[in-house]
Structures are given as C-alpha cells and as structure tokens.
Design a protein around this motif. Structure first.
Motif, PDB file in Angstrom:
ATOM      1  N   VAL A 195       5.038 -33.531   1.834  1.00 18.36           N
ATOM      2  CA  VAL A 195       5.875 -32.906   0.804  1.00 18.36           C
ATOM      3  C   VAL A 195       5.821 -33.636  -0.538  1.00 18.36           C
ATOM      4  CG1 VAL A 195       8.240 -32.293   0.153  1.00 18.36           C
ATOM      5  CG2 VAL A 195       7.391 -31.763   2.447  1.00 18.36           C
ATOM      6  N   PRO A 196       6.021 -34.972  -0.574  1.00 17.30           N
ATOM      7  CA  PRO A 196       5.963 -35.641  -1.877  1.00 17.30           C
ATOM      8  C   PRO A 196       4.622 -35.462  -2.578  1.00 17.30           C
ATOM      9  CG  PRO A 196       6.961 -37.086  -0.254  1.00 17.30           C
ATOM     10  CD  PRO A 196       6.380 -35.931   0.498  1.00 17.30           C
ATOM     11  N   VAL A 197       3.513 -35.620  -1.834  1.00 17.25           N
ATOM     12  CA  VAL A 197       2.207 -35.558  -2.493  1.00 17.25           C
ATOM     13  C   VAL A 197       1.833 -34.141  -2.896  1.00 17.25           C
ATOM     14  CG1 VAL A 197       1.361 -37.675  -1.456  1.00 17.25           C
ATOM     15  CG2 VAL A 197       1.023 -35.521  -0.235  1.00 17.25           C
ATOM     16  N   ILE A 198       2.341 -33.151  -2.195  1.00 16.27           N
ATOM     17  CA  ILE A 198       2.131 -31.759  -2.618  1.00 16.27           C
ATOM     18  C   ILE A 198       2.787 -31.530  -3.973  1.00 16.27           C
ATOM     19  CG2 ILE A 198       2.828 -29.376  -2.150  1.00 16.27           C
ATOM     20  CD1 ILE A 198       2.349 -29.956   0.825  1.00 16.27           C
ATOM     21  N   LEU A 199       4.010 -32.028  -4.129  1.00 14.95           N
ATOM     22  CA  LEU A 199       4.711 -31.899  -5.404  1.00 14.95           C
ATOM     23  C   LEU A 199       3.992 -32.676  -6.499  1.00 14.95           C
ATOM     24  CD1 LEU A 199       8.420 -32.231  -4.189  1.00 14.95           C
ATOM     25  CD2 LEU A 199       7.221 -30.151  -4.872  1.00 14.95           C
ATOM     26  N   TRP A 200       3.518 -33.882  -6.189  1.00 12.63           N
ATOM     27  CA  TRP A 200       2.819 -34.706  -7.188  1.00 12.63           C
ATOM     28  C   TRP A 200       1.526 -34.033  -7.633  1.00 12.63           C
ATOM     29  CZ3 TRP A 200       3.032 -40.261  -4.609  1.00 12.63           C
ATOM     30  CH2 TRP A 200       4.382 -40.617  -4.420  1.00 12.63           C
ATOM     31  N   HIS A 201       0.757 -33.570  -6.666  1.00  9.18           N
ATOM     32  CA  HIS A 201      -0.527 -32.933  -6.965  1.00  9.18           C
ATOM     33  C   HIS A 201      -0.328 -31.682  -7.814  1.00  9.18           C
ATOM     34  CE1 HIS A 201      -4.742 -31.872  -5.199  1.00  9.18           C
ATOM     35  NE2 HIS A 201      -4.585 -31.329  -6.393  1.00  9.18           N
ATOM     36  N   SER A 202       0.614 -30.847  -7.426  1.00  8.36           N
ATOM     37  CA  SER A 202       0.875 -29.611  -8.168  1.00  8.36           C
ATOM     38  C   SER A 202       1.314 -29.914  -9.597  1.00  8.36           C
ATOM     39  CB  SER A 202       1.949 -28.783  -7.450  1.00  8.36           C
ATOM     40  OG  SER A 202       1.523 -28.396  -6.157  1.00  8.36           O
ATOM     41  N   ALA A 203       2.146 -30.945  -9.763  1.00  8.37           N
ATOM     42  CA  ALA A 203       2.636 -31.304 -11.092  1.00  8.37           C
ATOM     43  C   ALA A 203       1.493 -31.746 -12.000  1.00  8.37           C
ATOM     44  CB  ALA A 203       3.677 -32.425 -10.981  1.00  8.37           C
ATOM     45  N   VAL A 204       0.578 -32.557 -11.475  1.00  8.81           N
ATOM     46  CA  VAL A 204      -0.572 -33.026 -12.267  1.00  8.81           C
ATOM     47  C   VAL A 204      -1.410 -31.842 -12.736  1.00  8.81           C
ATOM     48  CG1 VAL A 204      -2.765 -34.280 -12.127  1.00  8.81           C
ATOM     49  CG2 VAL A 204      -0.684 -35.314 -11.222  1.00  8.81           C
ATOM     50  N   ASP A 205      -1.677 -30.896 -11.837  1.00  7.79           N
ATOM     51  CA  ASP A 205      -2.508 -29.745 -12.192  1.00  7.79           C
ATOM     52  C   ASP A 205      -1.782 -28.801 -13.146  1.00  7.79           C
ATOM     53  OD1 ASP A 205      -4.470 -30.790 -10.637  1.00  7.79           O
ATOM     54  OD2 ASP A 205      -4.321 -29.319  -9.020  1.00  7.79           O
ATOM     55  N   LEU A 206      -0.492 -28.630 -12.949  1.00  5.95           N
ATOM     56  CA  LEU A 206       0.276 -27.752 -13.842  1.00  5.95           C
ATOM     57  C   LEU A 206       0.290 -28.286 -15.269  1.00  5.95           C
ATOM     58  CD1 LEU A 206       3.304 -26.811 -11.555  1.00  5.95           C
ATOM     59  CD2 LEU A 206       1.601 -25.235 -12.474  1.00  5.95           C
ATOM     60  N   VAL A 207       0.504 -29.581 -15.412  1.00  7.78           N
ATOM     61  CA  VAL A 207       0.513 -30.182 -16.744  1.00  7.78           C
ATOM     62  C   VAL A 207      -0.859 -30.080 -17.391  1.00  7.78           C
ATOM     63  CG1 VAL A 207       0.753 -32.351 -18.007  1.00  7.78           C
ATOM     64  CG2 VAL A 207       2.448 -31.717 -16.295  1.00  7.78           C
ATOM     65  N   ALA A 208      -1.915 -30.220 -16.594  1.00  6.94           N
ATOM     66  CA  ALA A 208      -3.266 -30.073 -17.136  1.00  6.94           C
ATOM     67  C   ALA A 208      -3.450 -28.690 -17.744  1.00  6.94           C
ATOM     68  CB  ALA A 208      -4.294 -30.315 -16.039  1.00  6.94           C
ATOM     69  N   GLY A 209      -2.897 -27.668 -17.083  1.00  2.00           N
ATOM     70  CA  GLY A 209      -3.031 -26.310 -17.588  1.00  2.00           C
ATOM     71  C   GLY A 209      -2.211 -26.030 -18.829  1.00  2.00           C
ATOM     72  N   VAL A 210      -1.154 -26.804 -19.040  1.00  4.08           N
ATOM     73  CA  VAL A 210      -0.307 -26.620 -20.234  1.00  4.08           C
ATOM     74  C   VAL A 210      -0.765 -27.511 -21.381  1.00  4.08           C
ATOM     75  CG1 VAL A 210       2.031 -26.825 -21.154  1.00  4.08           C
ATOM     76  CG2 VAL A 210       1.679 -25.922 -18.846  1.00  4.08           C
ATOM     77  N   ALA A 211      -0.954 -28.800 -21.087  1.00  5.73           N
ATOM     78  CA  ALA A 211      -1.325 -29.748 -22.135  1.00  5.73           C
ATOM     79  C   ALA A 211      -2.805 -29.693 -22.482  1.00  5.73           C
ATOM     80  CB  ALA A 211      -0.953 -31.167 -21.704  1.00  5.73           C
ATOM     81  N   GLY A 212      -3.653 -29.343 -21.507  1.00  3.67           N
ATOM     82  CA  GLY A 212      -5.085 -29.279 -21.759  1.00  3.67           C
ATOM     83  C   GLY A 212      -5.451 -28.346 -22.902  1.00  3.67           C
TER      84      GLY A 212
END
Length: 234
Positions: A195-212
C-alpha cells in the motif's frame, strides 16, 4: 519476462516514438490505453499463476498490518516524493533544452499536453502504481524470498529488474529508477505491505504528468520576457 521482455518492449516503443516528429493527441491517447491494457493483462496473469502456485496474500504484500500507520506512511511518503519530483523537474526545466537530452524528447511525446489527455494519463499513473508494484515488489520480491533468497538480495534484484524495465529513459533514468525501486522494496519489507509504495509510485508519476509539461515542454531557452510570461499565464 521482467528482465528481458519488458525492457525490450520499452526500448522498441521508445524508438518508434522518437521516430515521430510530432505525437498527436490520438497517438498519445493510444499509447496510454495500450500501456494500461498491457500492464493489467500482465498483472492479472501473474496473479493467476501466483495463486495457482499457492502464494499467500502476505507473501505478495497484499495485506495491511495497522491500517492507520500504513496509510499515514503512504500519504506522508507520497507527499514527500511528489514535492521532490516537482522540484527536480523544475530544476531540469531551467536547463537549456539541448542539455535535457532524452528527457526533453520523452516529455514532448509522452506527457499529457491538454486537459483531454490528462484524465487518461492519471489512469495510466495509477495503473503503473498498482501493477508495477505488484509485479516487482509483490510477486518478484516475494517469489525470490520464497525460493530462499536473502531479503536484501531480493530487494536488490527486483530493483535491478525495475530499472531495466525503464531503460527506455536512458542510463540516468534507469539508474534513478533502480534506486527508487530499492527504496520501494525496502519499504515493502519494513511495512509488510504494498500500500505505501503504490501510493508513492502513483504520486511520482502523477507529478511527472503535471510538472513535466509545465517545465519541459513550454519553456523557452531564451531569458524570460513579457511575451513568455503571457503564454504561461494563458
């Protein structure tokens, strides 16, 4: 599959993308949809075979020991990694386009460029968080430990496989992904849950799609001026 097929598929798709001067909205949406479908198919097949071989939910990291603590760690870690990801992309965006290398080309072709593309990208980011964590930190790590591998070796090997799967990002991207995988693998062992790493992984990818797109696809190489400011505001 994780060490050969997925890395090969990633590099093949990258070569195809880089050969296209401009990726249209439909091509980008098709990329998102095919990636989502592929990851869910692979995760489903692996889950089926793991169940057939008697893997337990605990062995695959599909349990939660102390829901409040795990969720708190998951949300806190996701927030921290999201901030770090945003700051890193902002730093990269300040470099001249010529110095961004492969990252610039990937940003222009993969990251969402409109609101129409954002929702499918969010689905892609969540899919990656769920499916990739299950494959690498759930199944691969659990299978190696079950086969008698020391825990530290299982974390290292699963992280190497994770980095190889992202070899399409170039050597630097693959190495950084490998290190991130080591962090995720350690957390999965410590907290006995994905559960923690699923949330961490998703957050990293989501930010990449917004900030990228914000920092890597709309920034001019010249010094900021009034016209540039108006483009960003609009």
């Amino acid at each position: 599959m994780l060490g050969v097929v997925l890395p090969w598929r990633g590099r093949a798709r990258l070569r195809k993308l880089l050969a296209i001067p401009h990726v249209s909205t439909m091509e980008r949406l098709s990329l998102y949809a095919s990636t989502i479908a592929f990851q869910w198919i692979i995760a489903t097949l692996v889950a089926w075979r793991a169940w057939a071989h008697g893997f337990t939910a605990a062995e695959l990291g599909l349990t939660i020991d102390g829901k409040g603590r795990v969720l708190l760690i998951g949300i806190g870690g996701a927030t921290t990694l999201a901030i770090l990801q945003w700051l890193n992309l902002r730093r990269m965006g300040r470099l001249p386009a010529a110095e961004r290398g492969l990252l610039q080309s990937l940003a222009e072709r993969i990251f969402p460029q409109s609101r129409v593309e954002m929702l499918p990208y969010v689905a892609l980011a969540v899919t990656a968080g769920l499916c990739e964590e299950f494959l690498y930190r759930g199944f691969a790590l659990g299978a190696m430990i079950r086969a008698g591998s020391p825990v530290w070796a299982a974390v290292v090997i699963s992280s190497i496989l994770f980095g190889l799967a992202h070899i399409y990002q170039g050597r630097a991207g693959s190495v950084s992904t490998m290190l991130l995988g080591a962090l995720f693998g350690t957390a999965r062992i410590v907290y006995h849950s994905l559960v923690p790493v699923i949330l961490w992984h998703s957050a990293v990818d989501l930010v990449a799609g917004v900030a990228g797109p914000r920092y890597l696809t709309q920034r001019l190489d010249s010094a900021p001026n009034k016209e540039y400011g108006e483009k960003i505001i609009s």
